[in-house]
Design an enzyme around this catalytic site. Structure first.
Site, PDB file in Angstrom:
ATOM      1  CG  ASP A 147     120.923  24.766  41.991  1.00  0.00           C
ATOM      2  OD1 ASP A 147     119.971  24.250  41.384  1.00  0.00           O
ATOM      3  OD2 ASP A 147     120.794  25.481  43.009  1.00  0.00           O
TER       4      ASP A 147
ATOM      5  N   GLY B 199     120.335  26.116  48.171  1.00  0.00           N
ATOM      6  CA  GLY B 199     119.656  25.681  49.391  1.00  0.00           C
ATOM      7  C   GLY B 199     120.342  26.205  50.634  1.00  0.00           C
TER       8      GLY B 199
ATOM      9  CD  GLU C  40     121.737  33.214  50.328  1.00  0.00           C
ATOM     10  OE1 GLU C  40     121.961  32.038  49.980  1.00  0.00           O
ATOM     11  OE2 GLU C  40     120.704  33.829  50.016  1.00  0.00           O
TER      12      GLU C  40
ATOM     13  CG  ASP D 291     119.064  34.773  44.713  1.00  0.00           C
ATOM     14  OD1 ASP D 291     119.336  33.738  44.069  1.00  0.00           O
ATOM     15  OD2 ASP D 291     119.114  34.823  45.945  1.00  0.00           O
TER      16      ASP D 291
HETATM   17 ZN   LIG Z   1     120.677  31.876  44.559  1.00  0.00          ZN
END
Ligand SMILES: [Zn+2]
Length: 341
Positions: A139, A171, A201, A279
């Protein structure tokens, strides 16, 4: 309702949204800190539990970066990766797509080829010794901008390790618009990688639309704000675009203010393919089993409902069809055996 904890603990599971450094448990951090005595990170696991108690999000980032700083050599990378798989095996996680941010390591001077060799070595050992199948998502750390995007894309496309299946974007979302990353996702997708950006998010549903349209997302990391837009939920449901829901993380980062009001219910009610994930589990004081228990409570699930949730993750994974069928079969067999007792 029956206590589902023992059922969940033994249930074979797949995890789709879990970060590499963010999975470093106090046990692993202690081993890494002992290798680098100049670090200010404690080596005593008991002291580390306090160290991992965050006062706010800024403190979380500070602690997270101090752990990133402990991963300095290819041996550290291998140790971290293998030990994360060991923690997964203890939870009966059979398959995980681990999100790795190679830019954090190569920028710190770890040789890029040695980095790839270290994760691949850990992957092979995890599969044969621990029975955990690992795949990678590389990522882009969005806060590091287009330089990081370019570097991550180059590493993913040119050095592509065998276990790499997808390409992500993490991020902060505020001030980091998704569309600017389109050219990098285009290159990764052209190279055969799946698109799995974080979106929605900490910002609204428009960010999820951006991720779908500009980054051609096949799954969405979090998507917590998606229920604010019924048309978006309908689109996700129709196209079987899974949401990677991480309830405790959402609470810890204040993406939701009250776990009991987590929008997972609206997602499921709209027919969206919902998966449950952890997560950055030790940093949020959780693990995948705990997240399943939280989801089961919020959704009012029994054993079969929890098993169906576990199968959602298998379906939404990028494992090959035979591998998917095998893990789904394990979930069914375990559940039937449990209910027959
Ligand atoms: Zn994440």
């Amino acid at each position: 309702m029956a206590d589902l904890t023992p059922f969940i603990a033994g249930l074979p599971k797949a995890e789709l949204h879990v970060h590499h450094v963010g999975s470093a448990s106090p046990r692993i951090v202690s081993e890494l800190a002992a290798r680098h005595p100049d670090s200010k990170v404690p080596t005593d696991p008991e002291a580390l539990v306090d160290y991992f108690t965050f006062t706010d999000f800024a403190h979380f980032i500070e602690v997270y970066l101090s752990v990133v700083d402990l991963v300095r050599t290819p041996e550290d990378v291998r140790l971290l990766t293998y030990e994360v798989a060991r923690d997964m095996a203890r939870q009966n996680i059979r398959y995980a797509e681990l999100t790795i941010t190679p830019f954090s390591s190569t920028r710190r001077g770890i040789d890029e080829k040695a980095f790839m060799a270290a994760i691949e070595d850990a992957r092979a050992a995890a599969e044969t010794e621990l029975g955990v199948i690992l795949r990678w998502c590389f990522d882009i750390p969005g806060e590091a901008g287009l330089e990081a995007a370019e570097e991550t894309t180059r590493l993913a496309v040119d050095l592509r390790p065998e276990g790499l299946v997808s390409f992500g974007l993490g991020g902060p979302e505020i001030g980091v618009p998704r569309p600017q990353f389109k050219p990098y996702f285009d290159r990764a997708i052209a190279a055969g990688l799946h698109s799995v950006p974080h979106a929605g998010e900490t910002t609204g549903p428009q960010t999820v639309w951006d991720a779908l349209r500009d980054l051609r997302a096949e799954r969405i990391g979090h998507g917590t704000s998606a229920p604010q837009d019924p048309a978006l939920l309908a689109h996700l449901a129709e196209h079987r675009i899974a949401l990677e829901v991480c309830p405790t993380s959402n609470l810890a980062t204040r993406a939701v203010t009250d776990l009991d009001r987590h929008p997972i219910r609206e997602m499921v009610a709209a027919g969206v393919l919902v998966t449950v994930n952890s997560d950055d589990p030790p940093m949020f004081g959780t693990d995948l089993n705990t997240e399943y228990a939280v989801a089961a409570r919020l959704l009012g699930l029994d054993e079969r409902g929890v098993a169906a949730l576990a199968k959602n993750a298998v379906e939404a994974s990028f494992l090959d069809p035979a591998g998917k069928a095998r893990i789904a079969g394990e979930i069914d067999a375990y559940t039937e055996q449990w209910l027959a007792l």
